[in-house]
Design an enzyme around this catalytic site. Structure first.
Site, PDB file in Angstrom:
ATOM      1  N   ILE A 123       0.836  -1.202   0.000  1.00  0.00           N
ATOM      2  CA  ILE A 123       0.000   0.000   0.000  1.00  0.00           C
ATOM      3  C   ILE A 123       0.870   1.251   0.000  1.00  0.00           C
ATOM      4  CG2 ILE A 123      -1.738   1.291   1.289  1.00  0.00           C
ATOM      5  CD1 ILE A 123      -2.802  -1.481   2.264  1.00  0.00           C
ATOM      6  N   ASP A 160      11.295   2.863   6.154  1.00  0.00           N
ATOM      7  CA  ASP A 160      11.017   1.423   6.192  1.00  0.00           C
ATOM      8  C   ASP A 160      12.353   0.690   6.209  1.00  0.00           C
ATOM      9  OD1 ASP A 160      10.353  -1.256   5.818  1.00  0.00           O
ATOM     10  OD2 ASP A 160       8.635  -0.783   4.521  1.00  0.00           O
ATOM     11  N   ALA A 218      -4.034   1.863   8.266  1.00  0.00           N
ATOM     12  CA  ALA A 218      -3.372   0.552   8.345  1.00  0.00           C
ATOM     13  C   ALA A 218      -4.031  -0.318   9.417  1.00  0.00           C
ATOM     14  CB  ALA A 218      -1.889   0.733   8.611  1.00  0.00           C
ATOM     15  N   GLU A 243     -12.707  -1.847  17.350  1.00  0.00           N
ATOM     16  CA  GLU A 243     -13.713  -1.686  16.295  1.00  0.00           C
ATOM     17  C   GLU A 243     -14.913  -2.561  16.617  1.00  0.00           C
ATOM     18  OE1 GLU A 243     -11.933  -2.290  12.446  1.00  0.00           O
ATOM     19  OE2 GLU A 243     -10.351  -0.823  12.830  1.00  0.00           O
ATOM     20  N   HIS A 267     -13.439   1.671   8.698  1.00  0.00           N
ATOM     21  CA  HIS A 267     -12.609   0.582   8.148  1.00  0.00           C
ATOM     22  C   HIS A 267     -13.094   0.153   6.751  1.00  0.00           C
ATOM     23  CE1 HIS A 267      -9.702  -2.811   9.473  1.00  0.00           C
ATOM     24  NE2 HIS A 267      -9.637  -2.621   8.170  1.00  0.00           N
ATOM     25  N   ILE A 268     -13.112   1.130   5.850  1.00  0.00           N
ATOM     26  CA  ILE A 268     -13.601   0.842   4.498  1.00  0.00           C
ATOM     27  C   ILE A 268     -12.480   0.857   3.466  1.00  0.00           C
ATOM     28  CG2 ILE A 268     -15.969   1.647   4.889  1.00  0.00           C
ATOM     29  CD1 ILE A 268     -15.057   4.326   3.463  1.00  0.00           C
ATOM     30  N   GLY A 269     -11.231   0.811   3.955  1.00  0.00           N
ATOM     31  CA  GLY A 269     -10.090   0.888   3.028  1.00  0.00           C
ATOM     32  C   GLY A 269     -10.208  -0.081   1.861  1.00  0.00           C
ATOM     33  N   ALA A 270     -10.652  -1.295   2.153  1.00  0.00           N
ATOM     34  CA  ALA A 270     -10.701  -2.317   1.105  1.00  0.00           C
ATOM     35  C   ALA A 270     -12.085  -2.444   0.497  1.00  0.00           C
ATOM     36  CB  ALA A 270     -10.278  -3.655   1.700  1.00  0.00           C
TER      37      ALA A 270
HETATM   38  P1  NAD Z   1       2.930  -4.947   3.432  1.00  0.00           P
HETATM   39  O1  NAD Z   1       3.336  -6.106   4.239  1.00  0.00           O
HETATM   40  O2  NAD Z   1       2.990  -5.027   1.948  1.00  0.00           O
HETATM   41  O3  NAD Z   1       3.794  -3.679   3.866  1.00  0.00           O
HETATM   42  C1  NAD Z   1       4.077  -3.368   5.193  1.00  0.00           C
HETATM   43  C2  NAD Z   1       5.409  -2.623   5.221  1.00  0.00           C
HETATM   44  O4  NAD Z   1       5.634  -2.167   6.543  1.00  0.00           O
HETATM   45  C3  NAD Z   1       6.589  -3.512   4.865  1.00  0.00           C
HETATM   46  O5  NAD Z   1       7.326  -2.947   3.792  1.00  0.00           O
HETATM   47  C4  NAD Z   1       7.416  -3.549   6.141  1.00  0.00           C
HETATM   48  O6  NAD Z   1       8.800  -3.589   5.875  1.00  0.00           O
HETATM   49  C5  NAD Z   1       7.033  -2.256   6.805  1.00  0.00           C
HETATM   50  N1  NAD Z   1       7.259  -2.244   8.239  1.00  0.00           N
HETATM   51  C6  NAD Z   1       7.000  -3.231   9.131  1.00  0.00           C
HETATM   52  N2  NAD Z   1       7.377  -2.853  10.373  1.00  0.00           N
HETATM   53  C7  NAD Z   1       7.867  -1.587  10.248  1.00  0.00           C
HETATM   54  C8  NAD Z   1       8.401  -0.674  11.168  1.00  0.00           C
HETATM   55  N3  NAD Z   1       8.499  -0.947  12.477  1.00  0.00           N
HETATM   56  N4  NAD Z   1       8.825   0.507  10.698  1.00  0.00           N
HETATM   57  C9  NAD Z   1       8.723   0.827   9.383  1.00  0.00           C
HETATM   58  N5  NAD Z   1       8.231  -0.015   8.458  1.00  0.00           N
HETATM   59  C10 NAD Z   1       7.802  -1.209   8.896  1.00  0.00           C
HETATM   60  O7  NAD Z   1       1.461  -4.562   3.911  1.00  0.00           O
HETATM   61  P2  NAD Z   1       0.338  -3.770   3.097  1.00  0.00           P
HETATM   62  O8  NAD Z   1      -0.454  -4.719   2.284  1.00  0.00           O
HETATM   63  O9  NAD Z   1       0.937  -2.595   2.444  1.00  0.00           O
HETATM   64  O10 NAD Z   1      -0.601  -3.316   4.313  1.00  0.00           O
HETATM   65  C11 NAD Z   1      -0.186  -2.298   5.196  1.00  0.00           C
HETATM   66  C12 NAD Z   1      -1.177  -2.164   6.334  1.00  0.00           C
HETATM   67  O11 NAD Z   1      -2.457  -1.817   5.828  1.00  0.00           O
HETATM   68  C13 NAD Z   1      -1.382  -3.449   7.123  1.00  0.00           C
HETATM   69  O12 NAD Z   1      -1.466  -3.131   8.499  1.00  0.00           O
HETATM   70  C14 NAD Z   1      -2.714  -3.940   6.645  1.00  0.00           C
HETATM   71  O13 NAD Z   1      -3.353  -4.746   7.618  1.00  0.00           O
HETATM   72  C15 NAD Z   1      -3.442  -2.644   6.428  1.00  0.00           C
HETATM   73  N6  NAD Z   1      -4.599  -2.708   5.546  1.00  0.00           N
HETATM   74  C16 NAD Z   1      -5.694  -1.959   5.882  1.00  0.00           C
HETATM   75  C17 NAD Z   1      -6.820  -1.995   5.069  1.00  0.00           C
HETATM   76  C18 NAD Z   1      -8.040  -1.183   5.412  1.00  0.00           C
HETATM   77  O14 NAD Z   1      -9.141  -1.616   5.123  1.00  0.00           O
HETATM   78  N7  NAD Z   1      -7.893  -0.019   5.982  1.00  0.00           N
HETATM   79  C19 NAD Z   1      -6.833  -2.786   3.924  1.00  0.00           C
HETATM   80  C20 NAD Z   1      -5.685  -3.504   3.585  1.00  0.00           C
HETATM   81  C21 NAD Z   1      -4.574  -3.443   4.415  1.00  0.00           C
END
Ligand code: NAD
Length: 544
Positions: free
Chosen positions: A153, A172, A233, A263, A282-285
């Protein structure tokens, strides 16, 4: 064999159709079921596919003796008892990739909404006003975007931010420079460095011990006055109380939250009254496209897990990816075979249970340590654990539960026999049982040519294991091979390969004999009765 799949929680039809198209899969589609009804039905299914509405509790898993796969159309697996699933050998598969664009687009919607006061503008119009002066906004152009977590994301957001002419910086520490380069993002070496630059700060990490409360009062204080914070996130990465405070004080110009520590968000939560805070439930997806994409993605992975035993998408199986993205399954077969042979040899020497398994992967396997350990643990456990669900998912957990230490070590693995190309998978497995230890090595070709065992203890061998491997130790004197051949021939056992190895002329020798079919105990005893044969170990092998 027909596998039965229960699909629940309104999974997109395109995903369900993909399962239904398979003649060996029988799909029952039901709405989200009440707990009791689900408990009553789950026993008849091999797989369950759902979203977050269905809770996959420990009780449910225990009531499902056939269950092999749980598929989650989406990312979060908070609703699934993953640890117990792992222990029971049930694969848990999610669909982490399909909704990244949906979240990225919501992010820009929220930030643009805040900067241009869209919610207030709209409300004031509906209230009958024409209030332009109170609605002076600002632009994204030139505003530095600070991204924490440059994953799927974070990356989608970075590439879109360039279209708005935003300078993009990310923190990151877990991703390499190539990803920063590919997304044209500058790396911040520390979180503080990022906070010092970002005018829009957004988090896209998982919720971990390290990220929980990562953006608290101190971090907000380091942001320039007028900055914006977004958390789409996981709830709790941005401290909610500190955020309410910073918004009330006016230090932040605004914030956007799609996720919350608890939630659904409590009706009277202080966040609901905070100024300039864009809240979404929580409507991101929640886009049609994302739901279709995750449904297709998870259904495809569940289908492949059931029909082809393909576990690379399972979040609780050790990764079977070689690190270069290659398929390392031939190496897993070899690791299991080496461990099976080693265990049988140790047992034949009177050793008790194996208490340590050590794997040394060759260069091409450096990314597959965990999977190789799981495969080696399978080889050690399969003959001794009466567990119909023993598989690559739970092998390490079951080994640990039996007190078997697992470790991977660095070191050159040089299979001594035969030719070996740089891309070949070489590996060694060392088993320890009390004071005894035994190292075996082998090589597998990535293109699934049957693996070869190239070392057993001190002996260089070169043998393609198949149905049964017979290992003899004997004194290196003339005539032994002929006599062994005669015994096997008389018993109707066909020799496929016979490899004789010795350390020194006239000393101890080892014969690795690959035979078709089984070797009975009577044949083993006949071999042991031959002059100069010291030991005979019969190892039935699985070859896939
Ligand atoms: P991903 O695993 O592709 O990316 C996560 C990134 O975070 C990785 O690059 C990792 O290296 C980095 N990271 C981990 N710990 C870290 C730290 N302490 N400091 C800095 N960077 C760090 O995940 P994604 O698919 O991009 O999802 C990201 C977040 O979004 C997740 O928490 C996921 O659950 C959430 N999400 C939310 C929704 C929503 O509906 N709002 C939908 C999908 C995903």
């Amino acid at each position: 064999m027909t596998y039965r799949i229960l699909v629940t929680d309104d999974i997109d039809a395109e995903g369900v159709a993909l399962l239904a198209a398979e003649p060996d899969l029988a799909v029952d589609e039901v709405p989200t079921l009440p707990r009791d009804e689900l408990m009553a039905r789950i026993g008849g299914y091999d797989a369950l596919v759902g979203r977050s509405a269905t809770r996959i509790s420990p009780e449910l898993l225990r009531a499902a003796p056939r269950l092999a796969v749980v598929g989650r159309a989406g990312v979060g697996v908070d609703n699934i008892a993953v640890d117990l699933a792992t222990e029971l050998g049930i694969a848990v598969i999610n669909a982490p990739a399909g909704n990244s664009v949906a979240v990225a687009e919501l992010f820009f919607g929220a930030v643009l909404g805040l900067l241009r006061h869209i919610r207030h503008a709209d409300q004031s119009m509906h209230d009958g006003r024409w209030d332009r002066s109170a609605l002076m906004g600002s632009e994204l152009k030139g505003r530095t975007l600070g991204i924490i977590g440059l994953g799927r994301i974070g990356g989608e957001i970075a590439v879109r931010a360039h279209a708005f002419a935003m300078p993009v910086v990310a923190y990151d520490p877990y991703v390499g420079d190539a990803r920063f380069h590919a997304t044209r993002t500058r790396r911040a070496a520390t979180l503080d460095e990022l906070l010092g630059e970002a005018l829009v700060l957004t988090v896209h990490t998982p919720l971990t011990d390290e990220t929980r409360g990562m953006i608290g009062a101190r971090e907000m204080g380091r942001l320039a006055p007028g900055a914006i914070i977004a958390n789409l996130a996981r709830g709790g990465i941005v401290d909610e109380r500190a955020l309410v405070d910073a918004l009330h004080r006016g230090h932040l110009a605004g914030a956007a939250l799609d996720v919350f520590t608890t939630e659904p968000l409590a009706v009277d939560h202080a966040l609901r009254l905070a100024p300039n805070l864009m809240l979404t439930p929580h409507i991101g997806a929640s886009t049609v496209e994302a739901q279709r994409s995750v449904a297709v993605d998870v259904c495809r992975a569940v289908r492949d897990a059931l029909l082809r035993g393909e576990l690379s998408r399972s979040i609780n199986a050790a990764s079977v990816d070689g690190g270069q993205g290659g398929d390392v399954r031939p190496a897993l077969i070899l690791a299991r075979q080496l461990a099976t042979v080693g265990r049988a040899l140790l047992a034949n020497r009177g050793a008790r249970a194996v208490d340590r398994i050590e794997v040394t992967p060759g260069d091409a396997l450096s990314g597959a340590r965990d999977a190789l350990l799981a495969a080696a643990a399978l080889g050690v456990l399969a003959p001794v654990v009466a567990h119909e669900r023993l598989n690559l998912i739970n092998a390490r957990a079951l080994a640990a539960a039996r007190g078997i230490a697992l470790s991977a070590t660095e070191g050159a693995v040089v299979p001594s026999a035969g030719e070996r190309g740089a891309a070949d998978f070489a590996l060694a497995v060392r088993l320890t049982s009390g004071s005894q230890e035994l190292t075996l090595a082998g090589v597998a070709h990535p293109a699934t040519v049957a693996p070869r065992i190239t070392r057993i203890g001190d002996f260089d061998v070169d043998i393609h294991p198949r149905g049964t491997l017979l290992i003899l130790t004997n004194r290196d004197v003339p005539g032994v091979i002929g006599r062994v051949g005669t015994v096997l021939g008389a018993a109707g056992v066909n020799i496929a390969e016979y490899h004789q190895a010795r350390l020194a002329q006239g000393g101890e020798a080892l014969a690795a004999v690959a035979v078709d079919g089984a070797v009975g105990d009577d044949v083993r005893h006949a071999l042991l009765a031959l002059p100069d044969v010291h030991s005979a170990t019969v190892v039935p092998l699985l070859t896939e």
